[in-house]
Scaffold this active site. Structure first.
Site, short mmCIF file in Angstrom:
data_model
loop_
_atom_site.label_atom_id
_atom_site.label_comp_id
_atom_site.label_asym_id
_atom_site.label_seq_id
_atom_site.Cartn_x
_atom_site.Cartn_y
_atom_site.Cartn_z
N ALA A 1 -46.76 -33.76 21.04
CA ALA A 1 -47.34 -33.69 22.30
C ALA A 1 -46.77 -34.52 23.13
O ALA A 1 -46.61 -34.24 24.29
CB ALA A 1 -48.84 -33.67 22.13
N LYS B 1 -43.83 -35.93 23.27
CA LYS B 1 -42.41 -35.58 23.58
C LYS B 1 -42.30 -34.42 24.28
O LYS B 1 -41.10 -34.17 25.07
CB LYS B 1 -41.49 -35.48 22.42
CG LYS B 1 -41.40 -36.77 21.37
CD LYS B 1 -40.64 -37.84 22.32
CE LYS B 1 -40.22 -39.13 21.54
NZ LYS B 1 -39.60 -40.13 22.40
N TYR C 1 -47.25 -36.86 18.17
CA TYR C 1 -45.86 -37.25 18.50
C TYR C 1 -45.08 -36.08 19.30
O TYR C 1 -44.60 -36.37 20.29
CB TYR C 1 -45.18 -37.70 17.42
CG TYR C 1 -43.70 -38.07 17.36
CD1 TYR C 1 -43.18 -39.24 17.89
CD2 TYR C 1 -42.71 -37.33 17.14
CE1 TYR C 1 -41.87 -39.53 18.28
CE2 TYR C 1 -41.25 -37.28 17.44
CZ TYR C 1 -40.73 -38.79 17.91
OH TYR C 1 -39.69 -38.87 18.00
N ASP D 1 -42.86 -54.28 27.58
CA ASP D 1 -43.63 -53.33 26.90
C ASP D 1 -43.92 -51.94 27.97
O ASP D 1 -44.16 -52.16 29.06
CB ASP D 1 -44.76 -53.84 26.80
CG ASP D 1 -46.00 -52.99 25.98
OD1 ASP D 1 -45.34 -51.72 25.97
OD2 ASP D 1 -47.16 -53.12 26.00
#
Ligand code: NAI
Length: 258
Positions: free
Chosen positions: A156, A158, A154, A62
């Protein structure tokens, strides 16, 4: 471009882009550790890598947990004795307007995409820097270069991957380690396809998921067709071979972000 004798790690390698990258690295000659939250699908990729005559190991991870990431890098070290190439590809997406986006969902996506990239890079550098050799590729997105409505969290995460990549590249440039970001455009993996994928969620009334997928390719992409996991693998193989390319965020998007 030859990677014989090199060892690689791909997170999120059980399917989609990660699997394409693992296969491309193996075809170029590398042995590949395949890490994923889902060990079953990691084992499927491992079998495909082994069918190409390379060594491979499937490992559960994880990427949002520092303990889990540290155990992963230790296991890779024990199995291969070295780590030359690391592709931090594991990522998740969800669709929410900024108004309805919960703080928990913001944290969940940031934990995998942004923090996960940091944790993996940090642990990988610990084994790469002493050997004065390493190639790290962090998988961002064109959503890390331009914002998309209803994907603010998403995007932010990336953008964070690109900023982090750029900064760390400078920090380790004199240690023989390069750090780059790959920015895929639209790839028909589980992230886009199916009822829960973007094509399924962004359907017009009465439209099938397949029709939505075709419409998105035609309307969004200058080339009229999606990119493939193999396209992503080709860039990763190039970056794994390149000595003087670092700190870059390279789009493989068929001109989408132009
Ligand atoms: P996918 O959903 O098909 O595969 C993602 C993989 O990551 C899965 O195997 C999943 O089990 C694994 N994963 C998820 N959470 C994890 C965790 N906490 N720890 C370890 N593994 C975990 O997605 P796809 O499309 O292959 O995406 C790969 C990367 O490419 C992601 O970072 C994504 O954001 C990025 N990307 C994808 C695009 C696309 O069009 N498919 C476009 C731009 C970027």
């Amino acid at each position: 471009m030859q990677l014989n004798g090199k060892t690689a790690l791909v997170t999120g390698g059980g399917r989609g882009i990660g699997q394409g990258i693992a296969m491309a690295l193996a075809k170029a000659g590398a042995d590949v550790a395949v890490a994923d939250l889902d060990i079953k699908i990691a084992e499927e990729t491992t079998a495909k890598v082994e069918a190409l005559g390379r060594r491979s190991i499937a490992l559960q991870v994880d990427v949002s947990s520092s303990e889990s990431v540290n155990m992963l890098i230790q296991a890779v070290q024990e199995y291969f004795g070295q780590l030359d190439i690391a592709v931090n590809n594991a990522g998740i997406i969800s669709i929410h307007s900024v108004e309805e986006l919960s703080a928990q969902e913001w944290d969940r996506v940031m934990a995998v995409n942004a923090k996960g990239t940091f944790l993996c890079t940090q642990a990988e550098l610990e084994v790469m820097r002493p050997r004065r050799y390493g190639r790290i590729v962090n998988v961002s997105s064109i959503a890390g270069k331009v914002g998309f409505p209803n994907l603010s969290h998403y995007s932010a995460s990336k953008f964070a991957v690109i900023g982090f990549t750029n900064a760390v590249a400078k920090e380790v440039a004199s240690d023989g380690v390069t750090v780059n970001a790959l920015c895929p455009g639209v790839v028909g993996t589980g992230m886009w396809r199916g009822e829960d994928g973007l094509a399924g969620r962004w359907r017009e009334e009465g439209e099938t998921e397949q029709a939505s997928w075709e419409r998105h390719q035609k309307t969004l992409l200058p080339q009229g067709e999606a990119q493939t996991p193999e396209d992503m693998g080709q860039l990763v193989v190039y970056l794994a071979c390149a000595e003087h390319v670092t700190g870059q965020a390279i789009a493989v998007d068929g001109g989408f972000s132009l």
